[in-house]
Write an enzyme that holds these catalytic residues in place. Sequence first.
Site, mmCIF file in Angstrom:
data_model
loop_
_atom_site.group_PDB
_atom_site.id
_atom_site.type_symbol
_atom_site.label_atom_id
_atom_site.label_comp_id
_atom_site.label_asym_id
_atom_site.label_seq_id
_atom_site.Cartn_x
_atom_site.Cartn_y
_atom_site.Cartn_z
ATOM 1 N N LYS A 65 1.454 -8.239 4.124
ATOM 2 C CA LYS A 65 1.142 -9.366 3.239
ATOM 3 C C LYS A 65 1.600 -9.096 1.802
ATOM 4 O O LYS A 65 2.270 -9.911 1.179
ATOM 5 C CB LYS A 65 -0.361 -9.648 3.288
ATOM 6 C CG LYS A 65 -0.812 -10.191 4.647
ATOM 7 C CD LYS A 65 -2.296 -10.380 4.737
ATOM 8 C CE LYS A 65 -3.095 -9.120 4.954
ATOM 9 N NZ LYS A 65 -2.887 -8.442 6.239
ATOM 10 N N ILE A 66 1.233 -7.907 1.255
ATOM 11 C CA ILE A 66 1.552 -7.623 -0.153
ATOM 12 C C ILE A 66 3.041 -7.313 -0.312
ATOM 13 O O ILE A 66 3.709 -7.838 -1.216
ATOM 14 C CB ILE A 66 0.677 -6.455 -0.674
ATOM 15 C CG1 ILE A 66 -0.804 -6.865 -0.649
ATOM 16 C CG2 ILE A 66 1.102 -6.046 -2.091
ATOM 17 C CD1 ILE A 66 -1.788 -5.738 -0.917
ATOM 18 N N SER A 93 -0.504 1.172 -3.469
ATOM 19 C CA SER A 93 -1.103 1.089 -2.132
ATOM 20 C C SER A 93 -2.290 2.038 -1.984
ATOM 21 O O SER A 93 -3.434 1.627 -2.136
ATOM 22 C CB SER A 93 -0.024 1.347 -1.098
ATOM 23 O OG SER A 93 -0.416 0.818 0.125
ATOM 24 N N ARG A 94 -2.037 3.304 -1.718
ATOM 25 C CA ARG A 94 -3.107 4.312 -1.660
ATOM 26 C C ARG A 94 -2.554 5.620 -2.211
ATOM 27 O O ARG A 94 -1.409 5.993 -1.909
ATOM 28 C CB ARG A 94 -3.602 4.526 -0.227
ATOM 29 C CG ARG A 94 -4.538 3.450 0.288
ATOM 30 C CD ARG A 94 -5.891 3.422 -0.448
ATOM 31 N NE ARG A 94 -6.775 2.356 -0.005
ATOM 32 C CZ ARG A 94 -6.856 1.146 -0.556
ATOM 33 N NH1 ARG A 94 -6.099 0.822 -1.576
ATOM 34 N NH2 ARG A 94 -7.738 0.264 -0.100
ATOM 35 N N ASP A 135 -0.935 2.868 -9.459
ATOM 36 C CA ASP A 135 -2.218 2.169 -9.629
ATOM 37 C C ASP A 135 -3.293 2.869 -8.802
ATOM 38 O O ASP A 135 -4.464 2.500 -8.864
ATOM 39 C CB ASP A 135 -2.069 0.706 -9.169
ATOM 40 C CG ASP A 135 -3.320 -0.110 -9.416
ATOM 41 O OD1 ASP A 135 -3.858 -0.031 -10.545
ATOM 42 O OD2 ASP A 135 -3.786 -0.805 -8.484
ATOM 43 N N GLU A 189 -8.529 9.876 -6.973
ATOM 44 C CA GLU A 189 -9.073 8.856 -7.879
ATOM 45 C C GLU A 189 -10.582 8.693 -7.777
ATOM 46 O O GLU A 189 -11.219 8.236 -8.712
ATOM 47 C CB GLU A 189 -8.399 7.502 -7.646
ATOM 48 C CG GLU A 189 -8.733 6.851 -6.312
ATOM 49 C CD GLU A 189 -8.074 5.473 -6.180
ATOM 50 O OE1 GLU A 189 -6.872 5.368 -6.428
ATOM 51 O OE2 GLU A 189 -8.797 4.525 -5.806
ATOM 52 N N HIS A 203 -6.488 1.581 -10.442
ATOM 53 C CA HIS A 203 -6.750 0.763 -9.251
ATOM 54 C C HIS A 203 -7.149 -0.666 -9.645
ATOM 55 O O HIS A 203 -8.199 -1.157 -9.244
ATOM 56 C CB HIS A 203 -7.840 1.416 -8.384
ATOM 57 C CG HIS A 203 -7.701 1.072 -6.925
ATOM 58 N ND1 HIS A 203 -7.824 2.002 -5.923
ATOM 59 C CD2 HIS A 203 -7.439 -0.110 -6.294
ATOM 60 C CE1 HIS A 203 -7.654 1.409 -4.748
ATOM 61 N NE2 HIS A 203 -7.414 0.125 -4.957
ATOM 62 N N GLN A 204 -6.289 -1.301 -10.429
ATOM 63 C CA GLN A 204 -6.614 -2.650 -10.893
ATOM 64 C C GLN A 204 -5.737 -3.718 -10.246
ATOM 65 O O GLN A 204 -5.807 -4.894 -10.620
ATOM 66 C CB GLN A 204 -6.512 -2.729 -12.421
ATOM 67 C CG GLN A 204 -5.096 -2.681 -12.994
ATOM 68 C CD GLN A 204 -5.078 -2.832 -14.504
ATOM 69 O OE1 GLN A 204 -5.391 -1.900 -15.228
ATOM 70 N NE2 GLN A 204 -4.699 -3.997 -14.987
ATOM 71 N N PHE A 242 -5.943 -5.280 -7.532
ATOM 72 C CA PHE A 242 -6.694 -6.381 -6.909
ATOM 73 C C PHE A 242 -7.406 -7.256 -7.945
ATOM 74 O O PHE A 242 -7.951 -8.297 -7.588
ATOM 75 C CB PHE A 242 -7.769 -5.805 -5.962
ATOM 76 C CG PHE A 242 -8.931 -5.192 -6.714
ATOM 77 C CD1 PHE A 242 -8.811 -3.959 -7.308
ATOM 78 C CD2 PHE A 242 -10.126 -5.883 -6.859
ATOM 79 C CE1 PHE A 242 -9.872 -3.409 -8.034
ATOM 80 C CE2 PHE A 242 -11.189 -5.348 -7.580
ATOM 81 C CZ PHE A 242 -11.054 -4.106 -8.173
HETATM 82 P P1 NAI Z 1 -0.753 -5.258 5.679
HETATM 83 O O1 NAI Z 1 -1.526 -4.676 6.807
HETATM 84 O O2 NAI Z 1 -0.552 -6.728 5.625
HETATM 85 O O3 NAI Z 1 0.696 -4.579 5.612
HETATM 86 C C1 NAI Z 1 0.919 -3.209 5.754
HETATM 87 C C2 NAI Z 1 2.311 -3.054 6.352
HETATM 88 O O4 NAI Z 1 2.607 -1.657 6.375
HETATM 89 C C3 NAI Z 1 2.400 -3.560 7.805
HETATM 90 O O5 NAI Z 1 3.473 -4.480 7.932
HETATM 91 C C4 NAI Z 1 2.647 -2.298 8.603
HETATM 92 O O6 NAI Z 1 3.489 -2.516 9.743
HETATM 93 C C5 NAI Z 1 3.332 -1.414 7.569
HETATM 94 N N1 NAI Z 1 3.358 -0.015 7.923
HETATM 95 C C6 NAI Z 1 2.504 0.683 8.718
HETATM 96 N N2 NAI Z 1 2.922 1.948 8.840
HETATM 97 C C7 NAI Z 1 4.041 2.066 8.091
HETATM 98 C C8 NAI Z 1 4.944 3.140 7.834
HETATM 99 N N3 NAI Z 1 4.759 4.337 8.374
HETATM 100 N N4 NAI Z 1 6.002 2.906 7.018
HETATM 101 C C9 NAI Z 1 6.211 1.664 6.500
HETATM 102 N N5 NAI Z 1 5.399 0.608 6.724
HETATM 103 C C10 NAI Z 1 4.334 0.813 7.515
HETATM 104 O O7 NAI Z 1 -1.462 -4.732 4.365
HETATM 105 P P2 NAI Z 1 -1.401 -5.365 2.892
HETATM 106 O O8 NAI Z 1 -2.498 -6.350 2.742
HETATM 107 O O9 NAI Z 1 -0.018 -5.772 2.580
HETATM 108 O O10 NAI Z 1 -1.809 -4.083 2.011
HETATM 109 C C11 NAI Z 1 -0.929 -2.979 1.841
HETATM 110 C C12 NAI Z 1 -1.695 -1.863 1.199
HETATM 111 O O11 NAI Z 1 -2.023 -2.218 -0.159
HETATM 112 C C13 NAI Z 1 -3.078 -1.597 1.832
HETATM 113 O O12 NAI Z 1 -2.954 -0.713 2.902
HETATM 114 C C14 NAI Z 1 -3.871 -1.029 0.709
HETATM 115 O O13 NAI Z 1 -3.804 0.372 0.825
HETATM 116 C C15 NAI Z 1 -3.159 -1.483 -0.553
HETATM 117 N N6 NAI Z 1 -3.992 -2.305 -1.425
HETATM 118 C C16 NAI Z 1 -4.093 -1.941 -2.738
HETATM 119 C C17 NAI Z 1 -4.848 -2.676 -3.613
HETATM 120 C C18 NAI Z 1 -4.943 -2.330 -5.070
HETATM 121 O O14 NAI Z 1 -5.833 -2.841 -5.766
HETATM 122 N N7 NAI Z 1 -4.064 -1.514 -5.614
HETATM 123 C C19 NAI Z 1 -5.631 -3.832 -3.134
HETATM 124 C C20 NAI Z 1 -5.389 -4.173 -1.742
HETATM 125 C C21 NAI Z 1 -4.618 -3.411 -0.923
#
Ligand code: NAI
Length: 332
Positions: free
Chosen positions: A154-155, A234-235, A259, A264, A296-297, A299
């Site tokens: 999604k992101i 991401s993380r 971020d 953290e 971590h901002q 979101f």
């Molecule tokens: P999502 O589940 O929609 O997308 C994650 C994508 O990563 C999927 O398409 C998946 O197939 C792919 N993936 C899995 N293993 C992989 C690999 N080894 N190499 C490459 N791609 C791989 O998740 P979404 O919503 O897009 O979130 C992504 C990340 O953003 C979350 O896991 C979370 O850690 C982080 N996040 C950070 C926030 C922040 O405030 N900084 C807030 C929300 C999420």
Amino acid sequence: MDIAFFSSQAYDREFFDRENKNHEFRLHYHDTHLGPHSLGLIEGAQAVCAFVNDKLNEEVLQGLAAKGVKTIALRCAGFNQVDLEAAKKLGFKICRVPEYSPYAVAEHAVAMILTLNRKTHKAYARVRDQNFSLSGLLGFDLHGKTVGVIGTGKIGAVFATIMLGFGCRVISYDPNENPELARRGVQPVPLDELLAQSEIISLHCPLIPKVTSHLINAQSIQKMKKGVMLINTSRGGLIDTAAAIHSLKNKHIGYLGMDVYEQEDRIFFKDLTSSIIEDDLIQRLVSFPNVLVTAHQGFFTAEALTQIAKVTLRNLDLCKQGKEIPQEFRVV
Ligand code: NAI
């Protein structure tokens, strides 16, 4: 139903209290992390609401079960902070907010790129100090540069689309390719090709132990272009921080935007202005002129907080009524 909130901040109270007008939960806010030390705060709560840095390991889960807690609502998307095996064994219902605003995080990644490139944070401080010189502020055109997106969920998909709008060539790596993005002009490539071709690399995949932890390490950095810009919203555990610092020192990494940070949980979301920080890695990172750390901002937009409160309380409502939580909102 009484719900004990952990790691809560003033903005959590604001958004959850507003949304709770549509429910009748009794919300008890605690600013401390959830951990063995804070189990005593759960007095008569049937559910807890936890955030990204709350520890839900076996010891804590056993403690929660002993207090009569049956439901854990994560007010975040990721669930790498939960010992899933222990949670299953103890029969918890755990829910999450899989999507609240992919725009919030993707746009923050773009903000980091623009800040690192055009140094607006330095220009702002400089002009306030009546220094109108441009030296040291030189940037580059984003137009025509190659941007590598790791993880096109999604992101990552929103981020890739924004970068296409800047006129960048966007390439991606994801074991589950996103056909819609390919139609928009994002080219899927093997990981090593992405590392070798990109001027900017942005991480949008989840942290999966033994799979993506330290995906960015000394070897993978070596495969990147010299001077690369690396962005992680991401993380923290996706990057081996010591390897990144080494590569900043020898100038292989040209810019780093973070971020999220592996350690953290000890520092983010807290005001440590008057404290001695014992973490030497974060201190070294913030000392580089080409590193931007935000706490971590990604979101943190009004739209995202509204959605988080709405979905979290709706999940809890389903639990209260004994109804099934839809699969995408369920962790166990
Ligand atoms: P999502 O589940 O929609 O997308 C994650 C994508 O990563 C999927 O398409 C998946 O197939 C792919 N993936 C899995 N293993 C992989 C690999 N080894 N190499 C490459 N791609 C791989 O998740 P979404 O919503 O897009 O979130 C992504 C990340 O953003 C979350 O896991 C979370 O850690 C982080 N996040 C950070 C926030 C922040 O405030 N900084 C807030 C929300 C999420």
